[in-house]
Design a protein around this motif. Structure first.
Motif, PDB file in Angstrom:
ATOM      1  N   TRP A  26       0.807  -1.218   0.000  1.00 26.30           N
ATOM      2  CA  TRP A  26       0.000   0.000   0.000  1.00 26.30           C
ATOM      3  C   TRP A  26       0.841   1.269   0.000  1.00 26.30           C
ATOM      4  N   ALA A  27       1.865   1.352   0.815  1.00 28.05           N
ATOM      5  CA  ALA A  27       2.676   2.573   0.901  1.00 28.05           C
ATOM      6  C   ALA A  27       3.272   2.924  -0.459  1.00 28.05           C
ATOM      7  N   TRP A  28       3.786   1.943  -1.151  1.00 24.53           N
ATOM      8  CA  TRP A  28       4.387   2.194  -2.465  1.00 24.53           C
ATOM      9  C   TRP A  28       3.301   2.493  -3.494  1.00 24.53           C
ATOM     10  N   PHE A  29       2.201   1.759  -3.440  1.00 26.53           N
ATOM     11  CA  PHE A  29       1.114   1.991  -4.379  1.00 26.53           C
ATOM     12  C   PHE A  29       0.584   3.412  -4.263  1.00 26.53           C
ATOM     13  N   ARG A  30       0.303   3.866  -3.043  1.00 29.28           N
ATOM     14  CA  ARG A  30      -0.327   5.175  -2.868  1.00 29.28           C
ATOM     15  C   ARG A  30       0.560   6.300  -3.379  1.00 29.28           C
ATOM     16  N   VAL A  31       1.875   6.165  -3.213  1.00 31.40           N
ATOM     17  CA  VAL A  31       2.796   7.179  -3.739  1.00 31.40           C
ATOM     18  C   VAL A  31       2.760   7.176  -5.263  1.00 31.40           C
ATOM     19  N   ARG A  32       2.839   6.002  -5.851  1.00 30.53           N
ATOM     20  CA  ARG A  32       2.804   5.897  -7.317  1.00 30.53           C
ATOM     21  C   ARG A  32       1.489   6.424  -7.874  1.00 30.53           C
ATOM     22  N   CYS A  33       0.384   6.083  -7.256  1.00 31.95           N
ATOM     23  CA  CYS A  33      -0.926   6.520  -7.704  1.00 31.95           C
ATOM     24  C   CYS A  33      -1.058   8.039  -7.581  1.00 31.95           C
ATOM     25  N   ALA A  34      -0.603   8.601  -6.482  1.00 33.33           N
ATOM     26  CA  ALA A  34      -0.684  10.049  -6.291  1.00 33.33           C
ATOM     27  C   ALA A  34       0.160  10.788  -7.322  1.00 33.33           C
ATOM     28  N   ARG A  35       1.328  10.264  -7.639  1.00 33.24           N
ATOM     29  CA  ARG A  35       2.157  10.887  -8.676  1.00 33.24           C
ATOM     30  C   ARG A  35       1.461  10.834 -10.026  1.00 33.24           C
ATOM     31  N   LEU A  36       0.833   9.707 -10.299  1.00 35.05           N
ATOM     32  CA  LEU A  36       0.151   9.540 -11.572  1.00 35.05           C
ATOM     33  C   LEU A  36      -1.014  10.524 -11.691  1.00 35.05           C
ATOM     34  N   VAL A  37      -1.866  10.587 -10.674  1.00 32.59           N
ATOM     35  CA  VAL A  37      -3.037  11.453 -10.725  1.00 32.59           C
ATOM     36  C   VAL A  37      -2.647  12.921 -10.574  1.00 32.59           C
ATOM     37  N   GLY A  38      -1.674  13.209  -9.715  1.00 33.06           N
ATOM     38  CA  GLY A  38      -1.254  14.587  -9.478  1.00 33.06           C
ATOM     39  C   GLY A  38      -0.465  15.201 -10.616  1.00 33.06           C
ATOM     40  N   ARG A  39       0.150  14.353 -11.448  1.00 31.06           N
ATOM     41  CA  ARG A  39       0.881  14.788 -12.641  1.00 31.06           C
ATOM     42  C   ARG A  39       1.863  15.924 -12.360  1.00 31.06           C
ATOM     43  N   GLY A  40       2.632  15.803 -11.279  1.00 33.49           N
ATOM     44  CA  GLY A  40       3.686  16.773 -11.007  1.00 33.49           C
ATOM     45  C   GLY A  40       3.270  17.939 -10.135  1.00 33.49           C
ATOM     46  N   ASP A  41       2.009  18.048  -9.791  1.00 30.96           N
ATOM     47  CA  ASP A  41       1.509  19.118  -8.930  1.00 30.96           C
ATOM     48  C   ASP A  41       1.523  18.622  -7.485  1.00 30.96           C
ATOM     49  N   ARG A  46      -0.794  15.666  -2.779  1.00 32.00           N
ATOM     50  CA  ARG A  46      -1.185  15.581  -1.366  1.00 32.00           C
ATOM     51  C   ARG A  46      -2.683  15.318  -1.229  1.00 32.00           C
ATOM     52  N   GLU A  47      -3.481  15.953  -2.081  1.00 29.85           N
ATOM     53  CA  GLU A  47      -4.922  15.738  -2.047  1.00 29.85           C
ATOM     54  C   GLU A  47      -5.264  14.291  -2.408  1.00 29.85           C
ATOM     55  N   VAL A  48      -4.592  13.753  -3.407  1.00 30.65           N
ATOM     56  CA  VAL A  48      -4.825  12.356  -3.799  1.00 30.65           C
ATOM     57  C   VAL A  48      -4.398  11.418  -2.673  1.00 30.65           C
ATOM     58  N   LEU A  49      -3.259  11.690  -2.049  1.00 27.66           N
ATOM     59  CA  LEU A  49      -2.813  10.857  -0.926  1.00 27.66           C
ATOM     60  C   LEU A  49      -3.852  10.861   0.191  1.00 27.66           C
ATOM     61  N   ASP A  50      -4.428  12.027   0.462  1.00 30.83           N
ATOM     62  CA  ASP A  50      -5.452  12.129   1.493  1.00 30.83           C
ATOM     63  C   ASP A  50      -6.675  11.291   1.123  1.00 30.83           C
ATOM     64  N   ARG A  51      -7.124  11.373  -0.127  1.00 33.21           N
ATOM     65  CA  ARG A  51      -8.283  10.590  -0.563  1.00 33.21           C
ATOM     66  C   ARG A  51      -7.977   9.093  -0.550  1.00 33.21           C
ATOM     67  N   LEU A  52      -6.769   8.731  -0.959  1.00 27.59           N
ATOM     68  CA  LEU A  52      -6.374   7.314  -0.908  1.00 27.59           C
ATOM     69  C   LEU A  52      -6.376   6.812   0.526  1.00 27.59           C
ATOM     70  N   ASP A  53      -5.859   7.616   1.441  1.00 23.65           N
ATOM     71  CA  ASP A  53      -5.832   7.207   2.848  1.00 23.65           C
ATOM     72  C   ASP A  53      -7.240   7.074   3.422  1.00 23.65           C
ATOM     73  N   ARG A  54      -8.149   7.961   3.015  1.00 26.66           N
ATOM     74  CA  ARG A  54      -9.541   7.839   3.468  1.00 26.66           C
ATOM     75  C   ARG A  54     -10.163   6.550   2.930  1.00 26.66           C
ATOM     76  N   THR A  55      -9.872   6.227   1.672  1.00 28.17           N
ATOM     77  CA  THR A  55     -10.375   4.972   1.097  1.00 28.17           C
ATOM     78  C   THR A  55      -9.840   3.779   1.888  1.00 28.17           C
ATOM     79  N   ALA A  56      -8.537   3.782   2.150  1.00 26.27           N
ATOM     80  CA  ALA A  56      -7.943   2.669   2.902  1.00 26.27           C
ATOM     81  C   ALA A  56      -8.535   2.564   4.295  1.00 26.27           C
ATOM     82  N   ALA A  57      -8.787   3.713   4.935  1.00 24.14           N
ATOM     83  CA  ALA A  57      -9.362   3.698   6.284  1.00 24.14           C
ATOM     84  C   ALA A  57     -10.763   3.098   6.270  1.00 24.14           C
ATOM     85  N   VAL A  58     -11.573   3.478   5.304  1.00 22.08           N
ATOM     86  CA  VAL A  58     -12.927   2.923   5.202  1.00 22.08           C
ATOM     87  C   VAL A  58     -12.861   1.429   4.946  1.00 22.08           C
TER      88      VAL A  58
END
Length: 146
Positions: A26-41, A46-58
């Motif tokens: 999960w730790a590696w996935f969430r970083v890769r996913c956030a980079r992909l969705v955030g596209r350098g921003d 950070r917003e994607v990481l927050d949403r991913l963490d909320r998904t994982a928590a649920v």
């Protein structure tokens, strides 16, 4: 409207999110996913990481009876996230993102979980056999007759 191939890539990404949540990867996935969705921003990442963490928590707190339904809901939510992103991009950038999304899905999702033979977070006391890979066979014999 997205083509079937783009919709499939977005769906695979959604499945990768719910299958990776709570896994050792999960730790590696969430970083890769956030980079992909955030596209350098950095703020978007950070917003994607927050949403991913909320998904994982649920997904980590849902009871067994609702687990599949909640996983399906979150997979669709993330599919929508990926689809919206793909729709907003110019063709060249969309093609690049689809490649990255397909790669992420192959590594972390859709079929039968993460690949690559990683074993982590384990403690072994005594005889141990560990096997990684797809569809292989292992026979173990422990003790004096082994």
């Amino acid at each position: 409207m997205l083509s079937e191939a783009l919709t499939a890539a977005a769906a695979g990404g959604g499945m990768a999110v719910v299958q990776s949540a709570g896994a050792d990867s999960w730790a590696w996935f969430r970083v890769r996913c956030a980079r992909l969705v955030g596209r350098g921003d950095a703020d978007a990442e950070r917003e994607v990481l927050d949403r991913l963490d909320r998904t994982a928590a649920v997904l980590g707190t849902v009871d067994e009876g609702d687990r599949e339904r909640v996983r399906a809901v979150h997979a669709v939510l993330w599919q929508g996230e990926f689809a919206s992103l793909l729709e907003a991009l110019a063709q060249e950038e969309r093609d690049r993102l689809v490649e990255q999304l397909v790669q992420l899905t192959k590594e972390f999702g859709a079929d039968d979980g993460p690949r690559g033979g990683a074993v982590s977070g384990n403690t072994f006391h005594g005889p141990t056999a560990v096997q990684t890979g797809d569809h292989n066979r292992q026979e173990n014999h422990f003790g004096s007759g082994g």
